[in-house]
Scaffold this active site. Structure first.
Site, PDB file in Angstrom:
ATOM      1  N   GLY A  20       0.770  -1.160  -0.552  1.00  0.00           N
ATOM      2  CA  GLY A  20       0.216   0.048   0.328  1.00  0.00           C
ATOM      3  C   GLY A  20       0.763   1.010   0.119  1.00  0.00           C
ATOM      4  N   PHE A  21       0.523   2.532   0.874  1.00  0.00           N
ATOM      5  CA  PHE A  21       1.551   3.837   0.689  1.00  0.00           C
ATOM      6  C   PHE A  21       2.736   3.160   1.528  1.00  0.00           C
ATOM      7  CE2 PHE A  21      -2.900   5.483  -0.640  1.00  0.00           C
ATOM      8  CZ  PHE A  21      -2.151   5.938  -1.121  1.00  0.00           C
ATOM      9  N   GLY A  22       1.836   2.860   2.408  1.00  0.00           N
ATOM     10  CA  GLY A  22       3.687   2.621   3.402  1.00  0.00           C
ATOM     11  C   GLY A  22       4.632   2.106   2.511  1.00  0.00           C
ATOM     12  N   GLU A 178     -17.857  12.226   0.969  1.00  0.00           N
ATOM     13  CA  GLU A 178     -18.197  12.402  -0.431  1.00  0.00           C
ATOM     14  C   GLU A 178     -18.486  11.587  -1.169  1.00  0.00           C
ATOM     15  OE1 GLU A 178     -12.899  13.529  -0.255  1.00  0.00           O
ATOM     16  OE2 GLU A 178     -13.611  11.647  -0.360  1.00  0.00           O
TER      17      GLU A 178
HETATM   18  C1  LIG Z   1     -12.368   4.802   1.528  1.00  0.00           C
HETATM   19  C2  LIG Z   1     -10.644   5.700   1.833  1.00  0.00           C
HETATM   20  C3  LIG Z   1     -11.020   7.016   1.575  1.00  0.00           C
HETATM   21  C4  LIG Z   1      -9.101   7.677   1.971  1.00  0.00           C
HETATM   22  N1  LIG Z   1      -8.893   8.885   2.223  1.00  0.00           N
HETATM   23  C5  LIG Z   1      -7.892   9.362   2.245  1.00  0.00           C
HETATM   24  C6  LIG Z   1      -7.590  10.366   1.711  1.00  0.00           C
HETATM   25  O1  LIG Z   1      -8.786  10.872   1.287  1.00  0.00           O
HETATM   26  N2  LIG Z   1      -6.926  11.099   2.109  1.00  0.00           N
HETATM   27  C7  LIG Z   1      -5.611  10.029   2.319  1.00  0.00           C
HETATM   28  O2  LIG Z   1      -4.409  10.848   2.966  1.00  0.00           O
HETATM   29  N3  LIG Z   1      -6.002   8.906   3.268  1.00  0.00           N
HETATM   30  C8  LIG Z   1      -6.605   8.457   3.278  1.00  0.00           C
HETATM   31  N4  LIG Z   1      -6.780   7.063   3.802  1.00  0.00           N
HETATM   32  C9  LIG Z   1      -6.020   6.706   4.142  1.00  0.00           C
HETATM   33  C10 LIG Z   1      -5.703   5.755   3.486  1.00  0.00           C
HETATM   34  O3  LIG Z   1      -5.511   5.159   2.531  1.00  0.00           O
HETATM   35  C11 LIG Z   1      -4.627   5.289   4.026  1.00  0.00           C
HETATM   36  O4  LIG Z   1      -4.031   5.644   5.492  1.00  0.00           O
HETATM   37  C12 LIG Z   1      -3.140   4.553   3.625  1.00  0.00           C
HETATM   38  O5  LIG Z   1      -3.521   3.548   2.222  1.00  0.00           O
HETATM   39  C13 LIG Z   1      -2.199   3.614   4.861  1.00  0.00           C
HETATM   40  O6  LIG Z   1      -1.373   2.939   4.262  1.00  0.00           O
HETATM   41  P1  LIG Z   1      -0.719   2.256   4.583  1.00  0.00           P
HETATM   42  O7  LIG Z   1       0.428   0.793   3.684  1.00  0.00           O
HETATM   43  O8  LIG Z   1      -0.768   1.545   5.712  1.00  0.00           O
HETATM   44  O9  LIG Z   1      -1.629   0.609   3.840  1.00  0.00           O
HETATM   45  P2  LIG Z   1      -3.111   0.429   2.929  1.00  0.00           P
HETATM   46  O10 LIG Z   1      -2.428   1.151   2.177  1.00  0.00           O
HETATM   47  O11 LIG Z   1      -4.220  -0.605   3.344  1.00  0.00           O
HETATM   48  O12 LIG Z   1      -1.353  -1.741   2.060  1.00  0.00           O
HETATM   49  C14 LIG Z   1      -1.861  -2.207   2.947  1.00  0.00           C
HETATM   50  C15 LIG Z   1      -1.702  -3.458   1.616  1.00  0.00           C
HETATM   51  O13 LIG Z   1      -0.951  -4.664   2.549  1.00  0.00           O
HETATM   52  C16 LIG Z   1      -1.612  -5.597   1.956  1.00  0.00           C
HETATM   53  N5  LIG Z   1      -1.928  -6.395   2.666  1.00  0.00           N
HETATM   54  C17 LIG Z   1      -3.157  -6.721   3.896  1.00  0.00           C
HETATM   55  N6  LIG Z   1      -3.063  -7.886   4.682  1.00  0.00           N
HETATM   56  C18 LIG Z   1      -1.831  -8.747   3.861  1.00  0.00           C
HETATM   57  C19 LIG Z   1      -1.527  -9.590   4.822  1.00  0.00           C
HETATM   58  N7  LIG Z   1      -1.982 -10.868   5.650  1.00  0.00           N
HETATM   59  N8  LIG Z   1      -0.635 -10.627   2.803  1.00  0.00           N
HETATM   60  C20 LIG Z   1      -0.315  -9.841   2.995  1.00  0.00           C
HETATM   61  N9  LIG Z   1      -0.353  -8.762   2.017  1.00  0.00           N
HETATM   62  C21 LIG Z   1      -1.914  -7.998   3.140  1.00  0.00           C
HETATM   63  C22 LIG Z   1      -3.096  -4.832   1.363  1.00  0.00           C
HETATM   64  O14 LIG Z   1      -3.741  -5.474   0.656  1.00  0.00           O
HETATM   65  C23 LIG Z   1      -2.933  -3.493   0.717  1.00  0.00           C
HETATM   66  O15 LIG Z   1      -2.061  -3.980  -0.390  1.00  0.00           O
HETATM   67  C24 LIG Z   1      -8.252   6.821   2.946  1.00  0.00           C
HETATM   68  C25 LIG Z   1      -8.546   5.390   3.397  1.00  0.00           C
HETATM   69  C26 LIG Z   1      -9.548   4.321   3.110  1.00  0.00           C
HETATM   70  C27 LIG Z   1     -10.569   2.753   2.720  1.00  0.00           C
END
Ligand SMILES: Cc1cc2nc3c(=O)[nH]c(=O)nc-3n(C[C@H](O)[C@H](O)[C@H](O)COP(=O)(O)OP(=O)(O)OC[C@H]3O[C@@H](n4cnc5c(N)ncnc54)[C@H](O)[C@@H]3O)c2cc1C
Length: 431
Positions: A20-22, A178
């Site tokens: 994901g983003f991180g 939204e």
């Molecule tokens: C509907 C919605 C709207 C949003 N709008 C905004 C916005 O306008 N602005 C903003 O800044 N933020 C927004 N956010 C929040 C933002 O998207 C999250 O804060 C961000 O995606 C977090 O990044 P991350 O890398 O922690 O997790 P994520 O981006 O969720 O990535 C997690 C990844 O881990 C993978 N994964 C999970 N579990 C497993 C596993 N067991 N094994 C293998 N892979 C796994 C998933 O498939 C995914 O690809 C929004 C979120 C949502 C749901």
């Protein structure tokens, strides 16, 4: 291992779980570094979640907000991409295991597995009130919204027709606001003149929030503006009363029952089970309470970042669960890994820089809060649009999304109005 345990001096095998983003930012920042990186994700695509609501409301196509992870990382020969769902971490053996039984060793592990929506102990509400987190969630919601209009056109019973034309959104954070604004636009603008029996403009869009204002994280004057803008679009905003029950027929709140065939859940998140995998403490939303250098307590070789971690933001509370925070954490972790490779094991506390908050209301208004400057209305909408286009990946997608938005802004027509993958359970639900 204890808190005082030393990190590995040779973190050459870096495993990143979640692109994901991180996770993606961490991987990108480790390109061409002297490490072998394995990125494992349960999906084959990186998803731009901030625009997910636009897929759910027929504005954008799925492929405009998601990209194959393998393609994004193809140029970096030190990075390998694997499709797999991680189920556990063995911190003693330093391995992770996937659902299909593969065991992958690591020297340094980055857990970036995000969060999902949570129903505050009412998981039984999920079938009636789907949340928005994945492309499947978005196409499910899109299908329900569009199917409700189709069924209403053929429904002879006025009460049942009214329920089919009632859309309830629970939670008035950015996503709820939204979604509500865009459904109102869809009903009053996009679908105008396309039905013969019903008038889509009579659809009720109800936004329910347990707190005392919409967009609770924004400045109060922007919240008030957003509420007025929603009401101008015809959205009924109900504040101060949490939903008590969701059923196939509607929702119960503030002591009354509202019949609604379409309910959308935009309240509450629950982190991935990373804390359980590591057997470390978590907050109420299941987020790992990480050290200030983003390592898991007692595990200096394991970083937990993004929505699945919680970390203090100096004296300003906790770092928010938003995309820029996850990206900054990914970059920070990559820098730490590189520093360790160079023999520098000094702890590097993470410092978060907040750029601002943005949210749209329908197709012509938005609010943006950058602290030093707050904007609302059409100017804010342009800023919101430009910021989101900038953060999309690839020129083709940027152009395609910009074109879709301009077209909708001028004509109201939404091209992604497709009902796909109907399933029997849903047919029953919308009967
Ligand atoms: C509907 C919605 C709207 C949003 N709008 C905004 C916005 O306008 N602005 C903003 O800044 N933020 C927004 N956010 C929040 C933002 O998207 C999250 O804060 C961000 O995606 C977090 O990044 P991350 O890398 O922690 O997790 P994520 O981006 O969720 O990535 C997690 C990844 O881990 C993978 N994964 C999970 N579990 C497993 C596993 N067991 N094994 C293998 N892979 C796994 C998933 O498939 C995914 O690809 C929004 C979120 C949502 C749901």
């Amino acid at each position: 291992m204890t808190d005082t345990a030393k990190p590995s001096n040779t973190p050459r095998r870096v495993v990143i779980v979640g692109a994901g983003f991180g996770g993606l930012e961490a991987a990108n920042s480790l390109r061409n570094a002297d490490v072998d990186v394995t990125v494992v994700d349960q999906r084959n695509h990186h998803l731009f979640q901030p625009l997910l609501y636009q897929v759910a409301t027929s504005t954008l196509a799925t492929s405009e907000i998601a990209w194959p992870i393998r393609h994004l990382l193809r140029k970096y020969s030190n990075i390998k991409t694997l499709l797999g769902t991680v189920k556990s971490v063995d911190t003693n053996a330093r391995t992770i295991s996937t659902a299909d039984g593969e065991v992958i060793p690591y020297d340094t592990l980055v857990l970036a597995t995000g969060a999902r929506h949570a129903y505050f102990g009412h998981d039984d509400w999920e079938p009636f009130a789907p949340g928005l987190k994945t492309l499947e969630d978005a196409t499910t919601i899109r299908r329900r919204i569009l199917t409700a209009f189709e069924k209403a056109e053929r429904e002879p019973d006025p009460k049942r027709r009214e329920a089919l034309l009632t859309f309830v959104i629970i939670g008035a954070g950015p996503t709820g606001v939204e979604v509500a604004g865009t459904i109102a636009d869809l009903a009053r603008d996009t679908l105008k003149g396309e039905f013969r029996v019903i008038d889509p403009a009579t659809a009720k869009v109800i936004l329910i929030e347990g707190g005392d204002r919409v967009l609770g994280a924004f400045a109060p004057d922007l919240s008030a503006y957003a509420q007025r803008a929603l009401e101008k679009l015809g959205v009924q905003v109900h504040l101060g009363n949490p939903v008590m029950k969701c059923t196939a027929d509607g929702v119960e709140y503030a002591g009354k029952f509202v019949g609604a065939a379409t309910i959308i859940w935009a309240a509450g998140v629950q982190a991935s089970p990373a804390a359980k995998w590591l057997d470390v403490s978590a907050d109420r939303a299941g987020r790992v309470v990480v050290n200030d250098d983003l390592t898991a307590p007692g595990h200096p070789d394991i970083f937990v970042i993004g929505d699945t971690a919680t970390v203090k933001n100096g004296d300003k509370g906790m770092v928010p669960g938003i995309a820029p925070a996850a990206k900054q954490q990914g970059i920070h972790v990559a820098k730490t890994i590189k520093a360790r490779l160079a023999g520098d094991n000094t702890p590097r506390p993470f410092r978060y820089r907040h750029a601002g908050d943005l949210a749209t209301i329908g197709k012509r208004a938005a609010v943006t809060d950058f602290g030093f400057i707050k904007l609302k209305g059409y100017v804010a909408w342009w800023l919101w649009g430009l910021a989101h286009i900038y953060f999309l990946i690839g020129v083709r997608n940027r152009l395609a999304v910009a074109m879709s938005w301009l077209w909708i802004s001028v004509s109201g027509a939404r091209s992604a109005r497709l009902i796909t993958q109907k399933d029997a359970a849903e047919e029953d639900h919308l009967k």
